[in-house]
Structure formats: C-alpha cells, structure tokens
Design an enzyme around this catalytic site. Structure first.
Site, PDB file in Angstrom:
ATOM      1  N   ALA A 173      -2.989   6.332  13.188  1.00  0.00           N
ATOM      2  CA  ALA A 173      -2.470   6.076  11.838  1.00  0.00           C
ATOM      3  C   ALA A 173      -0.950   6.200  11.856  1.00  0.00           C
ATOM      4  CB  ALA A 173      -3.093   7.061  10.857  1.00  0.00           C
ATOM      5  N   ASN A 174      -0.339   6.169  10.693  1.00  0.00           N
ATOM      6  CA  ASN A 174       1.113   6.383  10.596  1.00  0.00           C
ATOM      7  C   ASN A 174       1.404   7.200   9.338  1.00  0.00           C
ATOM      8  OD1 ASN A 174       1.747   4.516   8.278  1.00  0.00           O
ATOM      9  ND2 ASN A 174       0.843   3.045   9.688  1.00  0.00           N
ATOM     10  N   ARG A 175       2.663   7.519   9.123  1.00  0.00           N
ATOM     11  CA  ARG A 175       3.034   8.478   8.079  1.00  0.00           C
ATOM     12  C   ARG A 175       3.235   7.865   6.695  1.00  0.00           C
ATOM     13  NH1 ARG A 175       3.982  13.305  10.446  1.00  0.00           N
ATOM     14  NH2 ARG A 175       4.730  13.300  12.601  1.00  0.00           N
TER      15      ARG A 175
ATOM     16  N   ALA B 271       2.175  -0.180   5.440  1.00  0.00           N
ATOM     17  CA  ALA B 271       2.647   0.106   6.796  1.00  0.00           C
ATOM     18  C   ALA B 271       1.475  -0.186   7.736  1.00  0.00           C
ATOM     19  CB  ALA B 271       3.096   1.556   6.919  1.00  0.00           C
TER      20      ALA B 271
END
Ligand code: C5P
Length: 219
Positions: free
Chosen positions: A29-31, A95
């Site tokens: 995943a990402n932030r 994102a």
C-alpha cells in the site's frame, strides 16, 4: 442534492490508496489518506455536482451525497472508472500503486526459517493516462495530481504532457512539509496557461478553490 453552479454535471473523483495483494492476508500500500480526494468530492457535491467517488481503502469518512464505489486494487479502480464514464469532468486524486505483485498467492505464504520469498512485480495500468488518451468519450476536463518531492513544477509539467490530462495539481509531499496525512496542502496548478502557485491552505479550501475552477472551466 445541493443546487449550484455544477448542478446537472456528472463528475468522477478517484481517491485514496490502492492495496495490491501479496497473499490473502498481506498487501502493498502507500501513505495516501484519501483526505484531499474526499474534500474535493465534498466541495463538488456542495456546488451541485452529481459526484461518483471511486475510492481505495481509506480511513476517512466517505463524502455524503456522492455515489461511492469502493475498490481495493488498481485494476479494480480502472474497471470502476470505465464503468462510470461518460462524465463532464474527472479528478484523479487517488494514489494508485505503480506495481502489483505479479502472481499473488491464493493461500497465505508460510514463514519458513531461512527462506525469504522473492517477489516479482508487474506494472499497473495508468488510469489517468488511459482516460486522458481515450480516442472517444474522453471527459472534457481531466485533472491529475502529482505528488512530488523534488523539482515540483518541472516534474508536474512533464507529467501533464506525458499523461495527456488538462490540469495537474502538484504538491510537495516531502516529509518535512507534513502534507501527506496532514490537513493542509500547498499546491501548484499546472495547465496550458502555465504554473500557478496557491498559498498553503486547508485541504478543504484547496478542494473548494479547485471546484470553483472546475465550475468556471465547464461554464
Ligand atoms: O505518475 P504518478 O503516479 O505520479 O501520477 C499521479 C497521477 O496519476 C494522479 O492523478 C494519480 O491519480 C494518477 N494515476 C493513475 N493511475 C496510476 C498511477 C497514477 O490514475 N496507475
């Protein structure tokens, strides 16, 4: 629905991160918090737009009054987006993970002493580029985001041309700015007319200003 300058307009907003599975219990995943995309959906809805909000897994409350479509992966997000078209404008604030695990395991990968799994990646579809470059049915206004840590304007300008979108909302997500996951944003709007710096302001205010610009552009 609220009445306003965007009444009768159908607008797509993507938001949040995507999750790319490794196996049934693990993912990449990402932030991204989904805060800016959610704020944009709210602002557009408040101005009367019929908003379809396609979101990856995010902890923020979903925008009231918008039609919400929940997805997990980039591939699912692309499918959802294509199902939503045609729209009058599309804002790609998600994102999206650039890569997925090439062959995610159907069963949980067991930990074995001394054996570290090797992972191969595959490239995800670029949703913004795909929609921007549609031969027919391209939304009249396509807005992308660019989260950069260096040379924000140069990178955003190049990105706008590469992807084929109309506007890029660029922001500096260097850790010291506190923007990613924070409540404020400092953006530069890159369009055909060049780069316009906006002062640092709340994400809600960025969303409101952007919604006003969209309303003006759609006429
Ligand atoms: O290339 P980059 O990820 O920096 O571009 C960011 C912009 O492209 C954002 O608007 C994002 O929503 C969109 N994007 C996308 N699909 C991808 C990657 C990025 O729609 N696979």
């Amino acid at each position: 629905l609220a009445e306003g300058p965007l009444t009768g307009r159908r607008i797509l907003v993507t938001s949040g991160p995507t999750h790319e599975p490794i196996d049934p219990v693990r993912y990449i995943a990402n932030r991204s918090s989904g805060a800016q995309g959610t704020a944009i959906a709210r602002a557009l809805t408040a101005m009367g737009a019929d908003v379809v909000f396609v979101t990856g897994p995010a902890d923020v409350a979903r925008p009231e009054g918008a039609h919400v479509v929940e997805v997990e992966t980039a591939a699912q997000m692309l499918d959802a987006v294509q199902a939503v078209l045609p729209v009058d404008a599309a804002v790609f604030a998600a994102a999206v993970a650039d890569w997925r695990v090439a062959s995610a395991s159907d069963s949980k990968i067991k930990k074995q002493k001394g054996a570290i799994p090797a992972m191969e990646f595959a490239e995800n579809p670029d949703i913004l580029a795909t929609v921007s470059q549609m031969a027919s049915g391209r939304p009249p206004l396509v807005v992308g985001f660019a989260a950069e840590t260096d040379d924000v304007i140069d990178n955003a300008t190049a990105k706008r041309l590469r992807k084929g979108c109309d506007w890029i909302v660029a922001n500096d997500v260097s850790p010291e700015t506190g923007i990613m996951g924070g409540s404020e944003n400092a953006v530069t709007l890159v369009s055909d007319d060049g780069a316009e710096h906006w002062p640092r302001m709340g994400k809600d205010e960025v969303a409101h200003q952007l919604a006003e610009r969209i309303a003006a552009a759609l006429g």
